[in-house]
Design a protein around this motif. Sequence first.
Motif, PDB file in Angstrom:
ATOM      1  N   MET A   1       0.883  -1.210   0.024  1.00  0.00           N
ATOM      2  CA  MET A   1      -0.041  -0.133  -0.114  1.00  0.00           C
ATOM      3  C   MET A   1       1.014   1.151   0.052  1.00  0.00           C
ATOM      4  O   MET A   1       1.708   1.364   0.931  1.00  0.00           O
ATOM      5  CB  MET A   1      -0.956  -0.192   1.219  1.00  0.00           C
ATOM      6  N   SER A   2       0.539   1.972  -0.841  1.00  0.00           N
ATOM      7  CA  SER A   2       1.475   3.280  -1.040  1.00  0.00           C
ATOM      8  C   SER A   2       0.657   4.522  -0.677  1.00  0.00           C
ATOM      9  O   SER A   2      -0.451   4.460  -0.853  1.00  0.00           O
ATOM     10  CB  SER A   2       1.839   3.379  -2.574  1.00  0.00           C
ATOM     11  N   MET A   3       1.207   5.458  -0.154  1.00  0.00           N
ATOM     12  CA  MET A   3       0.676   6.634   0.500  1.00  0.00           C
ATOM     13  C   MET A   3       1.329   7.671   0.448  1.00  0.00           C
ATOM     14  O   MET A   3       2.688   7.638   0.472  1.00  0.00           O
ATOM     15  CB  MET A   3      -0.102   6.378   1.832  1.00  0.00           C
ATOM     16  N   THR A   4       0.746   9.070   0.672  1.00  0.00           N
ATOM     17  CA  THR A   4       1.480  10.260   0.728  1.00  0.00           C
ATOM     18  C   THR A   4       0.667  10.999   1.863  1.00  0.00           C
ATOM     19  O   THR A   4      -0.203  10.436   2.514  1.00  0.00           O
ATOM     20  CB  THR A   4       1.314  11.013  -0.428  1.00  0.00           C
ATOM     21  N   PHE A   5       1.545  11.935   2.571  1.00  0.00           N
ATOM     22  CA  PHE A   5       0.908  12.537   3.569  1.00  0.00           C
ATOM     23  C   PHE A   5       0.721  13.995   3.207  1.00  0.00           C
ATOM     24  O   PHE A   5       1.693  14.429   2.755  1.00  0.00           O
ATOM     25  CB  PHE A   5       2.117  12.225   4.434  1.00  0.00           C
ATOM     26  N   GLU A   6      -0.468  14.628   3.811  1.00  0.00           N
ATOM     27  CA  GLU A   6      -0.776  16.119   3.502  1.00  0.00           C
ATOM     28  C   GLU A   6      -0.820  16.889   4.822  1.00  0.00           C
ATOM     29  O   GLU A   6      -1.317  16.244   5.859  1.00  0.00           O
ATOM     30  CB  GLU A   6      -1.957  16.082   3.097  1.00  0.00           C
ATOM     31  N   LYS A   7       0.000  17.892   4.904  1.00  0.00           N
ATOM     32  CA  LYS A   7       0.074  18.770   6.068  1.00  0.00           C
ATOM     33  C   LYS A   7      -1.199  19.485   6.092  1.00  0.00           C
ATOM     34  O   LYS A   7      -1.699  20.036   5.292  1.00  0.00           O
ATOM     35  CB  LYS A   7       1.113  19.919   5.833  1.00  0.00           C
ATOM     36  N   PHE A 177       9.638  10.981  10.833  1.00  0.00           N
ATOM     37  CA  PHE A 177       8.668  11.174   9.803  1.00  0.00           C
ATOM     38  C   PHE A 177       9.122  12.483   8.731  1.00  0.00           C
ATOM     39  O   PHE A 177       9.084  12.420   7.756  1.00  0.00           O
ATOM     40  CB  PHE A 177       7.379  11.634  10.556  1.00  0.00           C
ATOM     41  N   VAL A 178       9.646  13.688   9.585  1.00  0.00           N
ATOM     42  CA  VAL A 178      10.071  14.818   8.850  1.00  0.00           C
ATOM     43  C   VAL A 178      10.979  14.522   7.880  1.00  0.00           C
ATOM     44  O   VAL A 178      11.154  14.952   6.852  1.00  0.00           O
ATOM     45  CB  VAL A 178      10.507  15.882  10.084  1.00  0.00           C
ATOM     46  N   ASP A 179      12.277  13.582   8.345  1.00  0.00           N
ATOM     47  CA  ASP A 179      13.256  13.185   7.591  1.00  0.00           C
ATOM     48  C   ASP A 179      12.586  12.461   6.411  1.00  0.00           C
ATOM     49  O   ASP A 179      13.072  12.492   5.190  1.00  0.00           O
ATOM     50  CB  ASP A 179      14.269  12.544   8.282  1.00  0.00           C
ATOM     51  N   TYR A 180      11.734  11.474   6.838  1.00  0.00           N
ATOM     52  CA  TYR A 180      11.331  10.694   5.652  1.00  0.00           C
ATOM     53  C   TYR A 180      10.455  11.689   4.555  1.00  0.00           C
ATOM     54  O   TYR A 180      10.933  11.310   3.528  1.00  0.00           O
ATOM     55  CB  TYR A 180      10.112   9.772   6.050  1.00  0.00           C
ATOM     56  N   VAL A 181       9.786  12.501   4.888  1.00  0.00           N
ATOM     57  CA  VAL A 181       8.887  13.516   4.039  1.00  0.00           C
ATOM     58  C   VAL A 181       9.928  14.143   3.042  1.00  0.00           C
ATOM     59  O   VAL A 181       9.739  14.333   2.082  1.00  0.00           O
ATOM     60  CB  VAL A 181       7.982  14.184   4.843  1.00  0.00           C
ATOM     61  N   ASN A 182      10.932  14.788   3.705  1.00  0.00           N
ATOM     62  CA  ASN A 182      11.955  15.450   3.050  1.00  0.00           C
ATOM     63  C   ASN A 182      12.860  14.703   2.082  1.00  0.00           C
ATOM     64  O   ASN A 182      13.171  15.142   0.893  1.00  0.00           O
ATOM     65  CB  ASN A 182      13.124  16.348   3.862  1.00  0.00           C
ATOM     66  N   GLU A 183      13.316  13.597   2.482  1.00  0.00           N
ATOM     67  CA  GLU A 183      13.850  12.637   1.523  1.00  0.00           C
ATOM     68  C   GLU A 183      13.159  12.289   0.451  1.00  0.00           C
ATOM     69  O   GLU A 183      13.641  11.962  -0.943  1.00  0.00           O
ATOM     70  CB  GLU A 183      14.556  11.534   2.172  1.00  0.00           C
ATOM     71  N   THR A 184      12.075  11.663   0.913  1.00  0.00           N
ATOM     72  CA  THR A 184      11.092  11.093  -0.276  1.00  0.00           C
ATOM     73  C   THR A 184      10.070  11.884  -1.055  1.00  0.00           C
ATOM     74  O   THR A 184       9.495  11.649  -2.217  1.00  0.00           O
ATOM     75  CB  THR A 184      10.615   9.993   0.148  1.00  0.00           C
ATOM     76  N   GLY A 185      10.075  12.978  -0.298  1.00  0.00           N
ATOM     77  CA  GLY A 185       8.682  13.905  -1.261  1.00  0.00           C
ATOM     78  C   GLY A 185       7.462  13.272  -1.009  1.00  0.00           C
ATOM     79  O   GLY A 185       6.673  13.573  -1.951  1.00  0.00           O
ATOM     80  N   ALA A 186       7.280  12.542  -0.070  1.00  0.00           N
ATOM     81  CA  ALA A 186       6.128  11.777   0.109  1.00  0.00           C
ATOM     82  C   ALA A 186       4.974  12.562   0.783  1.00  0.00           C
ATOM     83  O   ALA A 186       4.030  12.101   1.391  1.00  0.00           O
ATOM     84  CB  ALA A 186       6.331  10.647   0.863  1.00  0.00           C
ATOM     85  N   ALA A 187       5.127  13.901   0.651  1.00  0.00           N
ATOM     86  CA  ALA A 187       4.089  14.914   1.312  1.00  0.00           C
ATOM     87  C   ALA A 187       3.646  16.203   0.314  1.00  0.00           C
ATOM     88  O   ALA A 187       4.594  16.248  -0.613  1.00  0.00           O
ATOM     89  CB  ALA A 187       4.625  15.533   2.646  1.00  0.00           C
TER      90      ALA A 187
END
Length: 189
Positions: A1-7, A177-187
């Motif tokens: 399952m793939s997902m992105t995260f929105e602020k 989580f912040v590191d992950y979002v910054n590295e992957t652009g998953a947000a």
Amino acid sequence: MSMTFEKIIEDGRLWAVRYDGETENALGNLFEQWSDVEWLRQFFKENMDDLTSYFKITDVNDAIWDTLEDSDCLQCLIMDISPEADLDKLFMPLENYRTADMVLGMEKARLKRTVRHSSWLRIYAIKLADGVYIITGGAIKLTLRMDEREHTKAELAKMEKVRRYLLDENIIDDEGFVDYVNETGAASA
């Protein structure tokens, strides 16, 4: 399952999952559903036994009205979160008996309703750290336990999938989580 995260709020304390194939994030989907009178009418007709036995409500229109009212209040509460607001007062452990924090704890938010009956609306989230949450979904909860009905069981499964996804990505707190979002652009904002 793939997902992105929105602020959801700019300071990064509240996020919502956007599941693959969805046009809206989990929070947006909830508020859209909870304001859809036809969807609510169908839901309460299908769940009339629970509505009657747990809440003593026999009129679908009363249930719809209460849901619209509670949804508006919850939406205002979440969308008007100020920088000094304590999200830990809004979210509480999913299990009523849990007294200690756990890594990526599953949490719920609900209104403290005093008129007529308690609110059946729930917003579910994963707690990254004190005051930092990722919303995974929500439900109209008409029974005591989530595992009693398919629609709440599905929300439990979504929470567990998001939790597992985060753990698989070695995310155990808000910094990870912040590191992950910054590295992957998953947000997205």
